[in-house]
Design an enzyme around this catalytic site. Structure first.
Site, PDB file in Angstrom:
ATOM      1  N   LYS A  42       1.408  -1.244   0.135  1.00 31.93           N
ATOM      2  CA  LYS A  42       0.386   0.450  -0.456  1.00 31.93           C
ATOM      3  C   LYS A  42       0.412   1.218   0.317  1.00 31.93           C
ATOM      4  O   LYS A  42       0.354   2.797  -0.386  1.00 31.93           O
ATOM      5  CB  LYS A  42      -1.280   0.270   1.586  1.00 31.93           C
ATOM      6  CG  LYS A  42      -1.595  -0.863   1.228  1.00 31.93           C
ATOM      7  CD  LYS A  42      -2.860  -1.100   2.832  1.00 31.93           C
ATOM      8  CE  LYS A  42      -3.533  -2.264   3.241  1.00 31.93           C
ATOM      9  NZ  LYS A  42      -3.029  -2.861   3.574  1.00 31.93           N
ATOM     10  N   GLU A  98       8.109   2.806  -5.838  1.00 34.80           N
ATOM     11  CA  GLU A  98       7.927   2.393  -4.501  1.00 34.80           C
ATOM     12  C   GLU A  98       8.168   3.247  -3.492  1.00 34.80           C
ATOM     13  O   GLU A  98       8.298   4.799  -3.792  1.00 34.80           O
ATOM     14  CB  GLU A  98       9.296   1.509  -3.773  1.00 34.80           C
ATOM     15  CG  GLU A  98       8.543   0.066  -3.941  1.00 34.80           C
ATOM     16  CD  GLU A  98       7.953  -0.693  -2.933  1.00 34.80           C
ATOM     17  OE1 GLU A  98       7.589  -0.660  -2.333  1.00 34.80           O
ATOM     18  OE2 GLU A  98       8.312  -1.541  -2.640  1.00 34.80           O
ATOM     19  N   ASP A  99       7.301   3.538  -2.452  1.00 35.40           N
ATOM     20  CA  ASP A  99       8.014   4.576  -1.323  1.00 35.40           C
ATOM     21  C   ASP A  99       9.173   4.371  -0.830  1.00 35.40           C
ATOM     22  O   ASP A  99       9.586   5.754  -0.845  1.00 35.40           O
ATOM     23  CB  ASP A  99       7.024   4.737  -0.050  1.00 35.40           C
ATOM     24  CG  ASP A  99       6.046   3.322   0.266  1.00 35.40           C
ATOM     25  OD1 ASP A  99       8.018   1.945   0.083  1.00 35.40           O
ATOM     26  OD2 ASP A  99       6.062   2.972   1.556  1.00 35.40           O
ATOM     27  N   ASP A 102      14.625  -0.313   1.685  1.00 36.11           N
ATOM     28  CA  ASP A 102      15.406  -0.500   2.956  1.00 36.11           C
ATOM     29  C   ASP A 102      16.108  -1.502   2.852  1.00 36.11           C
ATOM     30  O   ASP A 102      16.939  -1.749   2.653  1.00 36.11           O
ATOM     31  CB  ASP A 102      14.173  -1.063   3.937  1.00 36.11           C
ATOM     32  CG  ASP A 102      13.951  -0.652   4.944  1.00 36.11           C
ATOM     33  OD1 ASP A 102      15.331  -1.619   6.077  1.00 36.11           O
ATOM     34  OD2 ASP A 102      13.375  -0.240   6.283  1.00 36.11           O
ATOM     35  N   LYS A 130      17.095   4.278   2.017  1.00 31.71           N
ATOM     36  CA  LYS A 130      17.797   3.769   2.842  1.00 31.71           C
ATOM     37  C   LYS A 130      18.567   2.888   3.380  1.00 31.71           C
ATOM     38  O   LYS A 130      18.811   1.971   3.442  1.00 31.71           O
ATOM     39  CB  LYS A 130      16.911   2.686   4.137  1.00 31.71           C
ATOM     40  CG  LYS A 130      16.051   3.437   5.115  1.00 31.71           C
ATOM     41  CD  LYS A 130      15.438   3.068   6.520  1.00 31.71           C
ATOM     42  CE  LYS A 130      14.402   3.470   7.030  1.00 31.71           C
ATOM     43  NZ  LYS A 130      13.771   2.635   8.031  1.00 31.71           N
ATOM     44  N   PHE A 151      13.049   5.033  11.065  1.00 33.77           N
ATOM     45  CA  PHE A 151      11.607   4.539  11.233  1.00 33.77           C
ATOM     46  C   PHE A 151      11.158   5.751  10.656  1.00 33.77           C
ATOM     47  O   PHE A 151      10.717   6.903  11.894  1.00 33.77           O
ATOM     48  CB  PHE A 151      11.116   3.158  11.851  1.00 33.77           C
ATOM     49  CG  PHE A 151      10.256   2.584  11.755  1.00 33.77           C
ATOM     50  CD1 PHE A 151      10.174   1.827  10.431  1.00 33.77           C
ATOM     51  CD2 PHE A 151       8.502   3.111  11.607  1.00 33.77           C
ATOM     52  CE1 PHE A 151       8.919   0.654   9.667  1.00 33.77           C
ATOM     53  CE2 PHE A 151       7.634   2.788  11.726  1.00 33.77           C
ATOM     54  CZ  PHE A 151       8.146   1.025  10.386  1.00 33.77           C
ATOM     55  N   VAL A 152      10.632   5.746   9.700  1.00 34.63           N
ATOM     56  CA  VAL A 152       9.556   7.633   9.241  1.00 34.63           C
ATOM     57  C   VAL A 152       8.105   6.000   8.875  1.00 34.63           C
ATOM     58  O   VAL A 152       7.807   5.069   8.694  1.00 34.63           O
ATOM     59  CB  VAL A 152      10.350   7.964   8.387  1.00 34.63           C
ATOM     60  CG1 VAL A 152      11.805   8.298   8.303  1.00 34.63           C
ATOM     61  CG2 VAL A 152      10.686   7.122   7.093  1.00 34.63           C
ATOM     62  N   ASP A 158       3.333   4.551   6.281  1.00 31.14           N
ATOM     63  CA  ASP A 158       2.833   3.943   7.817  1.00 31.14           C
ATOM     64  C   ASP A 158       3.596   2.874   9.476  1.00 31.14           C
ATOM     65  O   ASP A 158       4.907   2.309   9.606  1.00 31.14           O
ATOM     66  CB  ASP A 158       1.628   2.500   7.497  1.00 31.14           C
ATOM     67  CG  ASP A 158       2.798   0.718   7.370  1.00 31.14           C
ATOM     68  OD1 ASP A 158       3.134   0.882   6.534  1.00 31.14           O
ATOM     69  OD2 ASP A 158       1.862   0.152   8.167  1.00 31.14           O
TER      70      ASP A 158
HETATM   71  C1  PRP Z   1       7.550  -1.614   2.712  1.00 29.49           C
HETATM   72  C2  PRP Z   1       7.961  -0.739   1.436  1.00 29.49           C
HETATM   73  C3  PRP Z   1       8.361  -1.149   0.669  1.00 29.49           C
HETATM   74  C4  PRP Z   1       9.278  -2.634   1.436  1.00 29.49           C
HETATM   75  C5  PRP Z   1      10.510  -2.189   1.390  1.00 29.49           C
HETATM   76  O1  PRP Z   1       5.745  -1.858   2.543  1.00 29.49           O
HETATM   77  O2  PRP Z   1       6.414   0.049   1.102  1.00 29.49           O
HETATM   78  O3  PRP Z   1       7.791  -2.521   0.140  1.00 29.49           O
HETATM   79  O4  PRP Z   1       8.676  -2.603   2.896  1.00 29.49           O
HETATM   80  O5  PRP Z   1      11.397  -2.880   2.555  1.00 29.49           O
HETATM   81  P1  PRP Z   1      12.322  -3.851   1.974  1.00 29.49           P
HETATM   82  O6  PRP Z   1      13.792  -2.734   1.172  1.00 29.49           O
HETATM   83  O7  PRP Z   1      13.801  -3.663   3.290  1.00 29.49           O
HETATM   84  O8  PRP Z   1      11.900  -5.118   1.395  1.00 29.49           O
HETATM   85  P2  PRP Z   1       4.989  -2.759   3.238  1.00 29.49           P
HETATM   86  O9  PRP Z   1       5.570  -4.195   3.872  1.00 29.49           O
HETATM   87  O10 PRP Z   1       5.880  -2.706   5.122  1.00 29.49           O
HETATM   88  O11 PRP Z   1       3.727  -2.956   3.275  1.00 29.49           O
HETATM   89  P3  PRP Z   1       3.182  -1.667   2.909  1.00 29.49           P
HETATM   90  O12 PRP Z   1       3.464  -1.093   1.807  1.00 29.49           O
HETATM   91  O13 PRP Z   1       1.589  -1.802   2.770  1.00 29.49           O
HETATM   92  O14 PRP Z   1       3.333  -0.786   4.025  1.00 29.49           O
HETATM   93  C1  7HP Z   2       9.709  -0.155   5.923  1.00 33.01           C
HETATM   94  C2  7HP Z   2       8.723   1.287   6.145  1.00 33.01           C
HETATM   95  N1  7HP Z   2       7.280   1.872   6.703  1.00 33.01           N
HETATM   96  C3  7HP Z   2       7.364   2.518   6.938  1.00 33.01           C
HETATM   97  N2  7HP Z   2       8.805   3.267   7.491  1.00 33.01           N
HETATM   98  C4  7HP Z   2      10.373   2.510   7.395  1.00 33.01           C
HETATM   99  O1  7HP Z   2      11.129   3.484   7.146  1.00 33.01           O
HETATM  100  C5  7HP Z   2      10.076   1.423   6.420  1.00 33.01           C
HETATM  101  N3  7HP Z   2      11.134   0.899   6.338  1.00 33.01           N
HETATM  102  N4  7HP Z   2      11.115  -0.198   5.354  1.00 33.01           N
END
Ligand code: PRP
Ligand code: 7HP
Length: 179
Positions: A42, A98-99, A102, A130, A151-152, A158
């Site tokens: 999401k 992607e948002d 990480d 990150k 963590f943001v 979220d």
């Molecule tokens: C978050 C974010 C990326 C992923 C990054 O998604 O949106 O898709 O984690 O993490 P990584 O680089 O360590 O793989 P999350 O699983 O929190 O789901 P969301 O998008 O529904 O919040």
């Molecule tokens: C996933 C994610 N979701 C929210 N805030 C962050 O900093 C995050 N890193 N990876």
């Protein structure tokens, strides 16, 4: 500012300007071409909705829903597709949106999965990167901001499915995690 936020990292204005910059680069790079943006739900839903409106190309949008974190703050490393694309991307110019990147496992998984579907090109875009947290090497073509290991939340991101509606990106007060 929301009562649970300790500090704003990127204001609405800074995000807006960064999206203009990214969209200008995308407009130049894909000039005269058709593009499909793939939003990863999401977290990317707010970013992609602002980005697409700043893109001046023939552009389509599709979404995938992936879970790797659940409600946790660390990636489980297990990526699952909860919703796949509606249409084939074979022979198309594709940009994954992607948002945040990480550890990089989600984007790596997406690149592997989508490149196997034979798009004409496959590039990647993330509002936040990150870098320090990377556990796997992944190529990101368009990066909004590099951030430290914090963590943001906000602007789609979220904590326990909350705070996605904040118009800025910020850090939560530590007591919020202890609740
Ligand atoms: C978050 C974010 C990326 C992923 C990054 O998604 O949106 O898709 O984690 O993490 P990584 O680089 O360590 O793989 P999350 O699983 O929190 O789901 P969301 O998008 O529904 O919040
Ligand atoms: C996933 C994610 N979701 C929210 N805030 C962050 O900093 C995050 N890193 N990876």
């Amino acid at each position: 500012m929301h009562k649970d936020i300790e500090k704003i990292i990127f204001s609405e204005e800074e995000i807006k300007n960064k999206i203009k910059e990214l969209a200008n680069r995308i407009n130049n790079d894909y000039r005269g071409k058709k593009l499909i943006l793939i939003g990863i739900l999401k977290g990317s839903f707010i970013f992609i909705s602002d980005l697409i409106r700043a893109i001046d190309l023939q552009v389509q949008v599709d979404f995938m829903a992936i879970s790797s974190y659940g409600d946790a703050m660390e990636s489980s490393g297990v990526v699952k597709i909860n919703k796949d694309l509606d249409k084939s991307i074979e022979g198309q110019e594709v940009l994954i949106v992607e948002d945040i990147i990480d550890g990089g496992l989600t984007m790596k998984y997406l690149i592997n999965t989508l490149s196997a579907r034979n798009p004409k090109s496959l590039k990647t875009c993330a509002l936040l990167d990150k870098k320090e947290r990377r556990v796997i090497d992944v190529n990101v073509d368009y990066i909004g901001f590099e951030i430290a290991d914090l963590f943001v939340v906000g602007y789609g991101l979220d904590y326990a499915q909350l705070y996605r509606n904040l118009p800025y990106i910020g850090v939560l007060k530590p007591e919020v995690y202890k609740k």
